[in-house]
Design an enzyme around this catalytic site. Structure first.
Site, PDB file in Angstrom:
ATOM      1  N   ASN A 144       7.685 -46.289 -13.129  1.00 34.84           N
ATOM      2  CA  ASN A 144       7.362 -46.856 -11.827  1.00 34.84           C
ATOM      3  C   ASN A 144       5.891 -46.575 -11.512  1.00 34.84           C
ATOM      4  O   ASN A 144       5.418 -45.467 -11.733  1.00 34.84           O
ATOM      5  CB  ASN A 144       8.236 -46.224 -10.736  1.00 34.84           C
ATOM      6  CG  ASN A 144       9.713 -46.416 -11.008  1.00 34.84           C
ATOM      7  OD1 ASN A 144      10.140 -47.492 -11.368  1.00 34.84           O
ATOM      8  ND2 ASN A 144      10.484 -45.364 -10.835  1.00 34.84           N
ATOM      9  N   VAL A 182       6.676 -39.660  -7.613  1.00 31.42           N
ATOM     10  CA  VAL A 182       5.989 -38.464  -8.101  1.00 31.42           C
ATOM     11  C   VAL A 182       4.635 -38.893  -8.655  1.00 31.42           C
ATOM     12  O   VAL A 182       4.580 -39.748  -9.537  1.00 31.42           O
ATOM     13  CB  VAL A 182       6.807 -37.727  -9.194  1.00 31.42           C
ATOM     14  CG1 VAL A 182       6.041 -36.521  -9.711  1.00 31.42           C
ATOM     15  CG2 VAL A 182       8.170 -37.300  -8.664  1.00 31.42           C
ATOM     16  N   HIS A 188       5.239 -40.604 -15.586  1.00 30.50           N
ATOM     17  CA  HIS A 188       6.466 -40.226 -16.275  1.00 30.50           C
ATOM     18  C   HIS A 188       7.226 -41.487 -16.664  1.00 30.50           C
ATOM     19  O   HIS A 188       7.150 -42.506 -15.995  1.00 30.50           O
ATOM     20  CB  HIS A 188       7.345 -39.303 -15.433  1.00 30.50           C
ATOM     21  CG  HIS A 188       7.714 -39.839 -14.081  1.00 30.50           C
ATOM     22  ND1 HIS A 188       6.810 -39.941 -13.039  1.00 30.50           N
ATOM     23  CD2 HIS A 188       8.895 -40.292 -13.602  1.00 30.50           C
ATOM     24  CE1 HIS A 188       7.426 -40.424 -11.971  1.00 30.50           C
ATOM     25  NE2 HIS A 188       8.694 -40.660 -12.295  1.00 30.50           N
TER      26      HIS A 188
END
Length: 125
Positions: free
Chosen positions: A97, A106, A110
């Site tokens: 994302n 976050v 990732h």
């Protein structure tokens, strides 16, 4: 709260704290450039988070500032982790994302590796 991927890296984010040893994780892979661990709130039977060890906010940040060695290590690690988890034959999903519209929460790049069951359509409407 959604991440603005144009902002500077936040050293207090949860993944920075995991990398710094301040918070625990259930590690499934680690090398010089990459750490991977089980998601604490899995959305599939297999849900692994893969993060670079460098200070990158998003895929956009990583792809523009990461070294060729870091980028290659990250991509190769994601494939190895999926193979080691036995996901290749049945299939799996890689998800990253980016920013507010992408649902990033976050501010550290990732990739989610999701598998172990049929995952359904890419987007729910």
């Amino acid at each position: 709260m959604a991440v603005d991927p144009t902002q500077p890296y936040d050293d207090t984010n949860i993944f920075a704290r995991i990398l710094g040893g301040e918070l625990p994780c259930t590690k499934v892979y680690e090398d010089e450039h990459v750490l991977a661990f089980n998601d604490i709130n899995p959305q599939a039977p297999v849900h692994i988070l893969v993060i670079p060890k460098g200070r990158y906010v998003s895929w956009d940040d990583f792809s523009s500032r990461g070294s060729p060695e870091e980028i290659a290590a990250f991509v190769q690690a994601a494939g190895k982790i999926a193979r080691d988890a036995g996901l290749v034959e049945a299939g799996y999903r890689l998800l990253s994302n980016v920013g507010r519209n992408g649902g990033q929460i976050v501010p550290h790049l990732h990739v989610h590796i999701l598998g172990g069951e049929p995952l359904g359509p890419m987007l729910a409407h």
